[in-house]
Scaffold this motif. Structure first.
Motif, PDB file in Angstrom:
ATOM      1  N   LYS A 129      45.111 -11.243  11.777  1.00  0.00           N
ATOM      2  CA  LYS A 129      46.436 -11.559  12.316  1.00  0.00           C
ATOM      3  C   LYS A 129      47.462 -11.431  11.189  1.00  0.00           C
ATOM      4  O   LYS A 129      47.143 -11.693  10.029  1.00  0.00           O
ATOM      5  CB  LYS A 129      46.466 -12.992  12.844  1.00  0.00           C
ATOM      6  N   PRO A 130      48.710 -11.077  11.527  1.00  0.00           N
ATOM      7  CA  PRO A 130      49.746 -10.949  10.491  1.00  0.00           C
ATOM      8  C   PRO A 130      49.902 -12.210   9.635  1.00  0.00           C
ATOM      9  O   PRO A 130      50.109 -12.119   8.419  1.00  0.00           O
ATOM     10  CB  PRO A 130      51.020 -10.665  11.292  1.00  0.00           C
ATOM     11  N   LEU A 131      49.775 -13.379  10.235  1.00  0.00           N
ATOM     12  CA  LEU A 131      49.891 -14.623   9.475  1.00  0.00           C
ATOM     13  C   LEU A 131      48.773 -14.724   8.427  1.00  0.00           C
ATOM     14  O   LEU A 131      49.015 -15.124   7.283  1.00  0.00           O
ATOM     15  CB  LEU A 131      49.841 -15.841  10.400  1.00  0.00           C
ATOM     16  N   ILE A 133      47.187 -12.197   7.047  1.00  0.00           N
ATOM     17  CA  ILE A 133      47.456 -11.182   6.027  1.00  0.00           C
ATOM     18  C   ILE A 133      48.452 -11.731   5.006  1.00  0.00           C
ATOM     19  O   ILE A 133      48.248 -11.628   3.801  1.00  0.00           O
ATOM     20  CB  ILE A 133      47.967  -9.871   6.669  1.00  0.00           C
ATOM     21  N   LYS A 134      49.530 -12.336   5.483  1.00  0.00           N
ATOM     22  CA  LYS A 134      50.551 -12.908   4.605  1.00  0.00           C
ATOM     23  C   LYS A 134      49.953 -14.025   3.740  1.00  0.00           C
ATOM     24  O   LYS A 134      50.178 -14.086   2.533  1.00  0.00           O
ATOM     25  CB  LYS A 134      51.720 -13.444   5.441  1.00  0.00           C
ATOM     26  N   LEU A 135      49.176 -14.889   4.355  1.00  0.00           N
ATOM     27  CA  LEU A 135      48.579 -16.025   3.657  1.00  0.00           C
ATOM     28  C   LEU A 135      47.598 -15.566   2.573  1.00  0.00           C
ATOM     29  O   LEU A 135      47.646 -16.041   1.435  1.00  0.00           O
ATOM     30  CB  LEU A 135      47.866 -16.923   4.682  1.00  0.00           C
ATOM     31  N   LEU A 136      46.722 -14.633   2.908  1.00  0.00           N
ATOM     32  CA  LEU A 136      45.762 -14.122   1.936  1.00  0.00           C
ATOM     33  C   LEU A 136      46.461 -13.369   0.806  1.00  0.00           C
ATOM     34  O   LEU A 136      46.039 -13.448  -0.352  1.00  0.00           O
ATOM     35  CB  LEU A 136      44.726 -13.225   2.613  1.00  0.00           C
ATOM     36  N   ASP A 137      47.524 -12.661   1.140  1.00  0.00           N
ATOM     37  CA  ASP A 137      48.294 -11.957   0.118  1.00  0.00           C
ATOM     38  C   ASP A 137      48.835 -12.939  -0.913  1.00  0.00           C
ATOM     39  O   ASP A 137      48.681 -12.738  -2.123  1.00  0.00           O
ATOM     40  CB  ASP A 137      49.444 -11.180   0.763  1.00  0.00           C
ATOM     41  N   LEU A 138      49.427 -14.026  -0.451  1.00  0.00           N
ATOM     42  CA  LEU A 138      49.989 -15.013  -1.373  1.00  0.00           C
ATOM     43  C   LEU A 138      48.907 -15.736  -2.166  1.00  0.00           C
ATOM     44  O   LEU A 138      48.995 -15.861  -3.390  1.00  0.00           O
ATOM     45  CB  LEU A 138      50.847 -16.032  -0.604  1.00  0.00           C
ATOM     46  N   LEU A 139      47.876 -16.203  -1.486  1.00  0.00           N
ATOM     47  CA  LEU A 139      46.858 -17.024  -2.138  1.00  0.00           C
ATOM     48  C   LEU A 139      45.919 -16.230  -3.042  1.00  0.00           C
ATOM     49  O   LEU A 139      45.573 -16.690  -4.129  1.00  0.00           O
ATOM     50  CB  LEU A 139      46.024 -17.766  -1.090  1.00  0.00           C
ATOM     51  N   TYR A 140      45.485 -15.060  -2.600  1.00  0.00           N
ATOM     52  CA  TYR A 140      44.426 -14.366  -3.316  1.00  0.00           C
ATOM     53  C   TYR A 140      44.870 -13.130  -4.072  1.00  0.00           C
ATOM     54  O   TYR A 140      44.215 -12.723  -5.017  1.00  0.00           O
ATOM     55  CB  TYR A 140      43.278 -14.017  -2.363  1.00  0.00           C
ATOM     56  N   PRO A 156      53.698 -27.222   5.995  1.00  0.00           N
ATOM     57  CA  PRO A 156      53.002 -28.334   5.349  1.00  0.00           C
ATOM     58  C   PRO A 156      51.712 -27.877   4.648  1.00  0.00           C
ATOM     59  O   PRO A 156      51.025 -26.964   5.124  1.00  0.00           O
ATOM     60  CB  PRO A 156      52.669 -29.275   6.510  1.00  0.00           C
ATOM     61  N   LEU A 157      51.411 -28.526   3.528  1.00  0.00           N
ATOM     62  CA  LEU A 157      50.238 -28.175   2.727  1.00  0.00           C
ATOM     63  C   LEU A 157      48.949 -28.235   3.543  1.00  0.00           C
ATOM     64  O   LEU A 157      48.107 -27.344   3.463  1.00  0.00           O
ATOM     65  CB  LEU A 157      50.130 -29.091   1.502  1.00  0.00           C
ATOM     66  N   GLY A 158      48.779 -29.270   4.341  1.00  0.00           N
ATOM     67  CA  GLY A 158      47.571 -29.396   5.158  1.00  0.00           C
ATOM     68  C   GLY A 158      47.400 -28.220   6.110  1.00  0.00           C
ATOM     69  O   GLY A 158      46.286 -27.741   6.330  1.00  0.00           O
ATOM     70  N   THR A 159      48.502 -27.748   6.661  1.00  0.00           N
ATOM     71  CA  THR A 159      48.462 -26.599   7.565  1.00  0.00           C
ATOM     72  C   THR A 159      48.046 -25.341   6.812  1.00  0.00           C
ATOM     73  O   THR A 159      47.241 -24.541   7.310  1.00  0.00           O
ATOM     74  CB  THR A 159      49.845 -26.396   8.229  1.00  0.00           C
ATOM     75  N   ILE A 160      48.567 -25.179   5.601  1.00  0.00           N
ATOM     76  CA  ILE A 160      48.201 -24.021   4.774  1.00  0.00           C
ATOM     77  C   ILE A 160      46.699 -24.040   4.480  1.00  0.00           C
ATOM     78  O   ILE A 160      46.016 -23.024   4.597  1.00  0.00           O
ATOM     79  CB  ILE A 160      49.004 -23.998   3.453  1.00  0.00           C
ATOM     80  N   LYS A 161      46.176 -25.208   4.128  1.00  0.00           N
ATOM     81  CA  LYS A 161      44.751 -25.318   3.811  1.00  0.00           C
ATOM     82  C   LYS A 161      43.891 -24.962   5.022  1.00  0.00           C
ATOM     83  O   LYS A 161      42.912 -24.227   4.907  1.00  0.00           O
ATOM     84  CB  LYS A 161      44.421 -26.734   3.332  1.00  0.00           C
ATOM     85  N   THR A 162      44.271 -25.479   6.187  1.00  0.00           N
ATOM     86  CA  THR A 162      43.512 -25.198   7.409  1.00  0.00           C
ATOM     87  C   THR A 162      43.587 -23.723   7.766  1.00  0.00           C
ATOM     88  O   THR A 162      42.572 -23.095   8.082  1.00  0.00           O
ATOM     89  CB  THR A 162      44.047 -26.057   8.578  1.00  0.00           C
ATOM     90  N   ARG A 163      44.799 -23.163   7.710  1.00  0.00           N
ATOM     91  CA  ARG A 163      44.961 -21.742   8.050  1.00  0.00           C
ATOM     92  C   ARG A 163      44.207 -20.856   7.069  1.00  0.00           C
ATOM     93  O   ARG A 163      43.590 -19.860   7.481  1.00  0.00           O
ATOM     94  CB  ARG A 163      46.442 -21.372   8.066  1.00  0.00           C
ATOM     95  N   ARG A 165      41.517 -21.580   5.365  1.00  0.00           N
ATOM     96  CA  ARG A 165      40.087 -21.705   5.668  1.00  0.00           C
ATOM     97  C   ARG A 165      39.741 -20.866   6.903  1.00  0.00           C
ATOM     98  O   ARG A 165      38.752 -20.136   6.917  1.00  0.00           O
ATOM     99  CB  ARG A 165      39.729 -23.178   5.884  1.00  0.00           C
ATOM    100  N   ASN A 166      40.572 -20.948   7.938  1.00  0.00           N
ATOM    101  CA  ASN A 166      40.317 -20.184   9.163  1.00  0.00           C
ATOM    102  C   ASN A 166      40.441 -18.677   8.933  1.00  0.00           C
ATOM    103  O   ASN A 166      39.656 -17.896   9.476  1.00  0.00           O
ATOM    104  CB  ASN A 166      41.250 -20.637  10.282  1.00  0.00           C
ATOM    105  N   CYS A 167      41.416 -18.272   8.128  1.00  0.00           N
ATOM    106  CA  CYS A 167      41.591 -16.845   7.844  1.00  0.00           C
ATOM    107  C   CYS A 167      40.412 -16.291   7.053  1.00  0.00           C
ATOM    108  O   CYS A 167      39.933 -15.191   7.319  1.00  0.00           O
ATOM    109  CB  CYS A 167      42.899 -16.606   7.086  1.00  0.00           C
ATOM    110  N   ILE A 168      39.933 -17.063   6.088  1.00  0.00           N
ATOM    111  CA  ILE A 168      38.761 -16.643   5.310  1.00  0.00           C
ATOM    112  C   ILE A 168      37.540 -16.548   6.222  1.00  0.00           C
ATOM    113  O   ILE A 168      36.730 -15.622   6.115  1.00  0.00           O
ATOM    114  CB  ILE A 168      38.502 -17.612   4.135  1.00  0.00           C
ATOM    115  N   LYS A 169      37.428 -17.507   7.131  1.00  0.00           N
ATOM    116  CA  LYS A 169      36.314 -17.487   8.081  1.00  0.00           C
ATOM    117  C   LYS A 169      36.383 -16.221   8.935  1.00  0.00           C
ATOM    118  O   LYS A 169      35.371 -15.547   9.165  1.00  0.00           O
ATOM    119  CB  LYS A 169      36.379 -18.736   8.970  1.00  0.00           C
TER     120      LYS A 169
END
Length: 179
Positions: A129-131, A133-140, A156-163, A165-169
Motif C-alpha cells: 500500500k502507498p502508506l 511504501i512511505k513508512l518503509l522509505d522513512l524508517l528503513y 501518533p508514535l503508537g500508530t507508527i509502530k503498529t503500522r 509492524r503490519n507493513c513489515i509483516k
C-alpha cells in the motif's frame, strides 16, 4: 538470492575464506543501504568495514531459526549507520551541509525505487500500500527513527509502530510467497 547456509556455517567455525566469500556476496547491497543513510562515500566505506567486523565477531549469534542471514546483516548495517549519524564526530562533520543533501531531501520521488532495487526487494515493495511504501522509505531507507517518522507524518508514535509492524509483516508475506 538463496541463503548460503554452508558458507555461514563455515564462517561461524572461523573460516576466513567463507567470511571473504560472504563479504563478496553481500557488500555491494549493504554498501547501498548504508550510503542511503549516511550520504557520504568515505564514511559509508568506514561503516561497511565496521559492519563486517561486527559480523565476524558475532557470527555465532546468528541462527537460521531466527531469520535469514541477509536480514540479520541488514539490521546490523542499518543500526551501525544510524549510530554513526548520531555520533558527535558525524554531526560535527555535517555542520556545513552540501547542496546535494538538500536536493536529495527535496527531490527524488524515485529515490525509494533506486534504493529498494539495489537490495533486490523493489518488486515486493511495489506491491505494498502507498502508506507502507512511505513508512518503509522513512524508517528503513532514509534512516528516520520512529519518533522522527511520527513527526514527519504527523501521526501518533503508537500508530507508527503498529503500522510499521503490519507493513513489515505484509512485506514478509510477499517475499515468502516468492520462495
Amino acid at each position: 538470492m538463496t541463503q548460503p547456509d554452508e558458507l555461514i556455517l563455515e564462517m561461524q567455525q572461523g573460516s576466513e575464506k567463507a567470511f571473504s566469500q560472504l563479504y563478496e556476496m553481500y557488500s555491494r547491497a549493504i554498501y547501498s543501504v548504508i550510503h542511503v543513510i549516511l550520504r557520504d562515500d568515505e564514511v559509508t566505506e568506514e561503516v561497511l568495514q565496521d559492519v563486517f567486523i561486527k559480523v565476524w565477531k558475532n557470527a555465532n549469534s546468528y541462527s537460521v531459526e531466527k531469520g535469514r542471514f541477509y536480514t540479520w546483516l541488514l539490521n546490523i548495517a542499518r543500526n551501525t549507520a544510524i549510530d554513526k549519524t548520531r555520533s558527535k564526530s558525524f554531526k560535527n562533520s555535517n555542520k556545513n551541509l552540501s547542496t546535494d543533501n538538500f536536493v536529495y531531501v527535496i527531490g527524488g520521488h524515485n529515490d525509494l525505487n533506486e534504493k529498494t532495487d539495489a537490495i533486490g526487494i523493489q518488486k515486493f515493495v511495489d506491491k505494498l500500500k502507498p502508506l507502507c511504501i512511505k513508512l518503509l522509505d522513512l524508517l528503513y531507507f532514509k534512516g528516520y527513527t520512529q519518533n522522527e517518522t511520527a513527526e514527519a507524518l504527523e501521526t501518533p508514535l503508537g500508530t507508527i509502530k503498529t503500522r510499521a509492524r503490519n507493513c513489515i509483516k505484509d512485506l514478509r508475506k510477499l517475499t515468502l510467497q516468492e520462495v
